[in-house]
Design an enzyme around this catalytic site. Sequence first.
Site, mmCIF file in Angstrom:
data_model
loop_
_atom_site.group_PDB
_atom_site.id
_atom_site.type_symbol
_atom_site.label_atom_id
_atom_site.label_comp_id
_atom_site.label_asym_id
_atom_site.label_seq_id
_atom_site.Cartn_x
_atom_site.Cartn_y
_atom_site.Cartn_z
ATOM 1 C CB SER A 191 -0.964 -0.040 1.194
ATOM 2 O OG SER A 191 -1.971 0.932 1.065
ATOM 3 C CG ASP A 352 -6.870 -2.102 -3.719
ATOM 4 O OD1 ASP A 352 -7.242 -1.020 -3.217
ATOM 5 O OD2 ASP A 352 -5.690 -2.493 -3.684
ATOM 6 C CG HIS A 382 -6.083 -1.887 0.030
ATOM 7 N ND1 HIS A 382 -5.120 -1.596 -0.902
ATOM 8 C CD2 HIS A 382 -5.644 -1.367 1.200
ATOM 9 C CE1 HIS A 382 -4.141 -0.918 -0.324
ATOM 10 N NE2 HIS A 382 -4.434 -0.767 0.951
#
Length: 412
Positions: A191, A352, A382
């Site tokens: 991320s 996501d 995610h």
Amino acid sequence: MKSNRKILLLLGAITAYYVYLPIPEEIEEKWKLMITDSFFRSLSHLADLSERLGLKDYMGVMMFITFAERVVPATDERVRVTEEVFDGVDVVVYEPGQQGGGRELKRAVIYMHGGGWCLGSSRMEPYDLLARTMVSELNAVVISVEYRLAPAHPFPAPFEDVYRGVRFFLQGHVLARYAVDPGRIAVSGDSAGGNLAAAVAQQLLQEPDQQVALKAQALLYPVLQVLDLNTPSYQQNQAMPILPKTLMVRFWSEYFTSDKTLFRAMMTNSHNSPESAVLFKFVNWSSHLPESYRRAYRYSAPRPDSGGGGAGSPSSSPPFRAIADPRASPLLASDGSLSTLPKAYILTCEFDVLRDDGVMYAMRLRGAGVNVTHRHYSAGFHGALMFTVWPTDFQIAHRMTEDYVSWLRDNL
């Protein structure tokens, strides 16, 4: 008794309504994801209320997630753990124990945790477990970087911390101290950590005195650009757990500034200056996304700030100008600067908002001649890789970990 039953039924109905989300059929263990997400949504609502009442800022409340999962990294029979400082930056160093081959030269992975630059820690249990897995499975040294967090330390502070830490580690005498092979080093992160890893890999190439080069970069559902927050994946997954669009936009805006003007502009995709229009070609998903990801969505270029970028315009302020900085948005790097990057592993998830960032980066890297392995999970969401600890352990998380470690084993 009837009154009590009515109250219980009402509470049950409210709970079911709050927990239930229309999650796509492709996602495994849907109810587990709904229950997990209900906790995050509850904390987010509490954080919103706290900020509105002036009690504590939003990210201050959300830090509960970080504290709740925090562990004290400890040495065991398989992994030796030390906490060090690399050029003023805290790091946690994981090394093979006595059974790990003594002083033979080893691989190394420099890992940056996720959390939207505002949350998270290398000392959270999922990251501690991932580091131990890499050490054990790869006989590798793992450096987990504990960078400063926004909004208290906005961009470029998190990037600068990570960059200083990486540069320090890549010195010959430091690598020798940890018995690391200079030709087998990777940067990696998930991320926001994937964002930092990609930015560091690019920046290292700008240093003429950098003698040790990275062999690989492994980016796990990375966030790579902020110019266009209306890509197909942002549209498709705007209400998906664990990272709805509103939360990702909040992370982006608070990475730059606590001024809510930027957040409001980002929510309408009108946060760019006219000067940044020349960069739209790097995030033009009508050309950088395969048709299977574009689907029925129609491309329209982001709308520049109506203030025109002049003095007094929001787009002329430092936070707005930082949007176009490749250290914040690695996808904005020129084609020429991408061609000498190390081989890449890019993990993306169908459900996501950041999916298209990773897909576009994979496409651009391949176009520049970089060796890219793009692993797309059609049932992924995610943050999935971090859900490996009971009661929020997901089967897909274990598959992702196995695939990621396997790639590192074969390519590092």
